[in-house]
Scaffold this motif. Structure first.
Motif, short mmCIF file in Angstrom:
data_model
loop_
_atom_site.label_atom_id
_atom_site.label_comp_id
_atom_site.label_asym_id
_atom_site.label_seq_id
_atom_site.Cartn_x
_atom_site.Cartn_y
_atom_site.Cartn_z
N SER A 114 -41.35 -11.61 -16.88
CA SER A 114 -39.99 -11.47 -16.36
C SER A 114 -40.00 -11.16 -14.87
CB SER A 114 -39.27 -10.35 -17.10
OG SER A 114 -39.81 -9.13 -16.66
N PHE A 115 -38.82 -11.21 -14.27
CA PHE A 115 -38.68 -10.87 -12.85
C PHE A 115 -39.15 -9.44 -12.59
CE2 PHE A 115 -35.63 -8.84 -9.82
CZ PHE A 115 -36.24 -9.28 -8.66
N LEU A 116 -38.79 -8.50 -13.46
CA LEU A 116 -39.22 -7.11 -13.23
C LEU A 116 -40.73 -6.95 -13.35
CD1 LEU A 116 -36.36 -5.01 -14.87
CD2 LEU A 116 -37.01 -5.03 -12.45
N ARG A 165 -34.04 -12.65 1.31
CA ARG A 165 -34.48 -13.30 0.07
C ARG A 165 -35.40 -14.49 0.35
NH1 ARG A 165 -31.29 -12.84 -4.87
NH2 ARG A 165 -30.55 -10.70 -4.88
N GLN A 166 -36.28 -14.31 1.34
CA GLN A 166 -37.13 -15.45 1.71
C GLN A 166 -38.15 -15.80 0.62
OE1 GLN A 166 -38.51 -14.15 5.53
NE2 GLN A 166 -40.30 -13.05 4.77
N ALA A 167 -38.47 -14.84 -0.24
CA ALA A 167 -39.30 -15.15 -1.40
C ALA A 167 -38.35 -15.38 -2.58
CB ALA A 167 -40.22 -13.98 -1.70
N GLY A 168 -38.61 -16.38 -3.39
CA GLY A 168 -37.73 -16.54 -4.54
C GLY A 168 -37.64 -17.95 -5.07
N ARG A 169 -36.56 -18.14 -5.85
CA ARG A 169 -36.50 -19.31 -6.73
C ARG A 169 -36.36 -20.67 -6.05
NH1 ARG A 169 -31.88 -16.58 -10.08
NH2 ARG A 169 -31.60 -15.90 -7.94
N ASP A 173 -26.48 -2.93 2.09
CA ASP A 173 -25.21 -2.46 1.53
C ASP A 173 -24.29 -3.66 1.32
OD1 ASP A 173 -23.65 -0.59 0.33
OD2 ASP A 173 -23.47 0.73 2.08
N THR A 174 -24.66 -4.46 0.34
CA THR A 174 -24.00 -5.74 0.05
C THR A 174 -22.49 -5.61 -0.18
OG1 THR A 174 -26.07 -6.41 -0.95
CG2 THR A 174 -24.13 -7.70 -1.53
N TRP A 175 -22.07 -4.48 -0.78
CA TRP A 175 -20.65 -4.36 -1.16
C TRP A 175 -19.88 -3.36 -0.28
CZ3 TRP A 175 -19.82 -8.57 -3.41
CH2 TRP A 175 -20.72 -9.11 -4.32
N GLY A 183 -28.12 -12.23 -14.41
CA GLY A 183 -28.37 -11.18 -13.42
C GLY A 183 -28.67 -9.85 -14.09
N PRO A 184 -28.55 -8.75 -13.32
CA PRO A 184 -28.94 -7.45 -13.85
C PRO A 184 -27.96 -6.89 -14.87
CG PRO A 184 -28.08 -7.25 -11.61
CD PRO A 184 -28.11 -8.70 -11.92
N VAL A 185 -28.50 -6.25 -15.90
CA VAL A 185 -27.67 -5.56 -16.90
C VAL A 185 -28.22 -4.14 -17.05
CG1 VAL A 185 -26.82 -5.57 -19.28
CG2 VAL A 185 -27.29 -7.74 -18.12
C1 CP3 Z 1 -27.40 -6.81 -4.61
C2 CP3 Z 1 -28.91 -6.96 -4.50
C3 CP3 Z 1 -29.83 -7.11 -5.59
N1 CP3 Z 1 -31.09 -7.22 -5.04
C4 CP3 Z 1 -31.02 -7.18 -3.66
C5 CP3 Z 1 -29.67 -6.99 -3.31
C6 CP3 Z 1 -29.13 -6.78 -1.90
C7 CP3 Z 1 -29.07 -8.02 -1.10
C8 CP3 Z 1 -28.15 -9.09 -1.64
O1 CP3 Z 1 -26.95 -8.87 -1.72
O2 CP3 Z 1 -28.69 -10.18 -1.93
C9 CP3 Z 1 -32.12 -7.22 -2.70
C10 CP3 Z 1 -33.32 -8.02 -3.00
N2 CP3 Z 1 -33.64 -8.71 -4.14
C11 CP3 Z 1 -34.84 -9.32 -4.00
C12 CP3 Z 1 -35.38 -8.96 -2.73
C13 CP3 Z 1 -36.80 -9.33 -2.33
C14 CP3 Z 1 -37.18 -9.58 -0.99
C15 CP3 Z 1 -36.64 -10.85 -0.34
O3 CP3 Z 1 -37.31 -11.90 -0.44
O4 CP3 Z 1 -35.62 -10.76 0.36
C16 CP3 Z 1 -34.42 -8.17 -2.08
C17 CP3 Z 1 -34.44 -7.56 -0.69
C18 CP3 Z 1 -35.52 -10.17 -4.97
C19 CP3 Z 1 -34.75 -10.77 -6.06
N3 CP3 Z 1 -33.74 -10.21 -6.81
C20 CP3 Z 1 -33.35 -11.06 -7.79
C21 CP3 Z 1 -34.15 -12.25 -7.71
C22 CP3 Z 1 -34.07 -13.41 -8.66
C23 CP3 Z 1 -34.83 -13.05 -9.88
C24 CP3 Z 1 -35.50 -14.22 -10.55
O5 CP3 Z 1 -36.59 -14.61 -10.12
O6 CP3 Z 1 -34.91 -14.67 -11.53
C25 CP3 Z 1 -35.02 -12.06 -6.62
C26 CP3 Z 1 -36.09 -13.00 -6.15
C27 CP3 Z 1 -32.33 -10.79 -8.84
C28 CP3 Z 1 -31.15 -9.99 -8.50
N4 CP3 Z 1 -31.17 -8.79 -7.87
C29 CP3 Z 1 -29.88 -8.33 -7.69
C30 CP3 Z 1 -28.99 -9.27 -8.29
C31 CP3 Z 1 -27.49 -9.14 -8.32
C32 CP3 Z 1 -29.80 -10.28 -8.81
C33 CP3 Z 1 -29.32 -11.44 -9.63
C34 CP3 Z 1 -28.77 -12.53 -8.80
C35 CP3 Z 1 -29.85 -13.53 -8.54
O7 CP3 Z 1 -30.49 -13.93 -9.53
O8 CP3 Z 1 -30.02 -13.93 -7.39
C36 CP3 Z 1 -29.52 -7.07 -7.04
#
Ligand code: CP3
Length: 346
Positions: free
Chosen positions: A43-45, A25-29, A205-207, A94-96
């Motif tokens: 949106s995120f999607l 998750r090196q890219a993100g919030r 495989d987070t879970w 989070g996701p719904v």
């Molecule tokens: C279970 C899972 C998900 N997504 C992912 C997993 C497996 C790894 C883990 O356990 O973290 C994997 C994932 N999600 C995201 C990436 C992008 C690449 C990276 O930078 O690693 C990767 C590899 C972006 C993301 N995926 C998500 C964000 C945040 C969205 C935003 O910008 O609001 C990002 C950057 C959202 C997301 N996506 C998911 C959830 C449960 C959530 C909500 C929780 C949260 O907000 O952190 C499902």
């Protein structure tokens, strides 16, 4: 093979005096520049399905910290969405998804239109393969079927994955069909990413850790084994990193049965155990606690050195034990990156 890439060298167990690094998750919030982009993307999607934005946010952390790998910006849940399941990301929730918990609902999902839906993701991979720095490795990814299924069946995240675990016991034939569909979809999805330029694949495989041993074999090991078999039929040398989070003492079995090239180790794994029992089997990646990265200070620096000193002499990729959290101070990421870059194997 480009042997100027430290990350690929390490995955191939070629010796080097440096330790490559990247962060899940090196890219993100936690990055202000990500939040800025997100404002204009919607949106995120929308961000995931816009190659222009997705390429930009993939590159953001590289500009700051020069990681050895870039990971495609997307999410594991685009796969169920491409199969026809309704998905939204709600602010703070989070996701719904609309739960798929019966044979009837499963029958509504299909591969029709799957690749059209994911075309923007393939385009992102293609652009990234030419836009990342020459020495950086491009990682494509997908969720492993078990973890993706836990969200599909329950309709949202949960601490115990009870809906999917129950379905696997009570409607095993339906659950098995869901997993089979995910094996097909995920294999095809990853093959397209590889064709567009992904050099390494990571399966999240987070879970996995919540499964009892026989169920772990059935739902965490076997699907990943089949996906790897499918993608290696197309590209026999593609490195695959497995992340069966929480697998504990089942890591060795996971490695020998699935055929992964390397494993990502979660925060709970004792370093000496990993060095003595896992690293002899394959390269490992991990496992700094993301919350220590938030806390910072001397404890953080000490732990980073401890991880490097214990695992750095075998094939090792420095990473976290789970994804970066939004409250992480970017300066702590900078500090850790400096330590790893300056580190030399003894
Ligand atoms: C279970 C899972 C998900 N997504 C992912 C997993 C497996 C790894 C883990 O356990 O973290 C994997 C994932 N999600 C995201 C990436 C992008 C690449 C990276 O930078 O690693 C990767 C590899 C972006 C993301 N995926 C998500 C964000 C945040 C969205 C935003 O910008 O609001 C990002 C950057 C959202 C997301 N996506 C998911 C959830 C449960 C959530 C909500 C929780 C949260 O907000 O952190 C499902």
């Amino acid at each position: 093979m480009s042997n100027n890439k430290l990350f690929l060298q390490t995955l191939n167990s070629q010796p080097s005096d440096k330790v490559p690094f990247w962060y899940m998750r090196q890219a993100g919030r936690y990055l202000p520049e990500y939040m800025e982009r997100r404002k204009t993307a919607g949106s995120f999607l929308d961000l995931c399905y816009s190659p222009e934005f997705a390429v930009e946010v993939t590159l953001q952390p590289l500009r700051r910290y020069q990681m050895d790998a870039a990971i495609l910006f997307s999410d594991i849940l685009v796969v169920p969405q491409a199969l026809g399941q309704h998905l939204e990301f709600r602010q703070g929730e989070g996701p719904v998804l609309t739960p798929v918990d019966t044979a009837e609902k499963l029958a509504l999902l299909s591969m029709e239109g799957f690749h059209d839906h994911l075309a923007p993701v393939y385009e992102t991979v293609k652009r990234l393969s030419t836009e990342i720095p020459e020495t950086t490795t491009l990682i494509g990814f997908a969720g492993a079927p078990w973890t993706v299924a836990t969200y599909m069946v329950q309709g949202h995240g949960s601490p115990d994955q009870a809906a999917a675990r129950s379905m696997a016991f009570q409607q095993e034939d339906v659950f098995e069909r869901l997993i089979d569909l995910l094996i097909t979809a995920t294999s095809e999805y990853l093959i397209r990413q590889i064709h567009q330029g992904a050099e390494v694949i990571q399966l999240f495989d987070t879970w996995a850790g919540n499964l009892p041993d026989d169920q772990f074999r059935k739902w965490a090991i076997e699907p990943v084994r089949r996906i790897i078999e499918n993608i290696r039929a197309v590209d026999k040398d593609i490195p695959v990193i497995g992340f069966p989070r929480g697998a504990g003492c089942r890591y060795p079995e996971y490695i020998s049965e699935t055929g992964v090239s390397a494993v990502s180790i979660d925060t709970t794994m004792p370093l000496e155990y990993v060095r003595d029992n896992i690293q002899p089997l394959c390269p490992v990646q991990g496992n700094l606690d993301p919350l220590l990265l938030v806390a910072g200070g001397e404890a953080l620096e000490k732990r980073v050195i401890e991880i490097l000193d214990t695992l750095g002499n075998g094939p090792f990729i420095f990473n976290l034990g789970h994804g970066i959290v939004p409250q992480t101070p970017p300066e702590n990421v900078a500090r850790v990156s400096e330590i790893v870059k300056a580190y030399r194997k003894k």
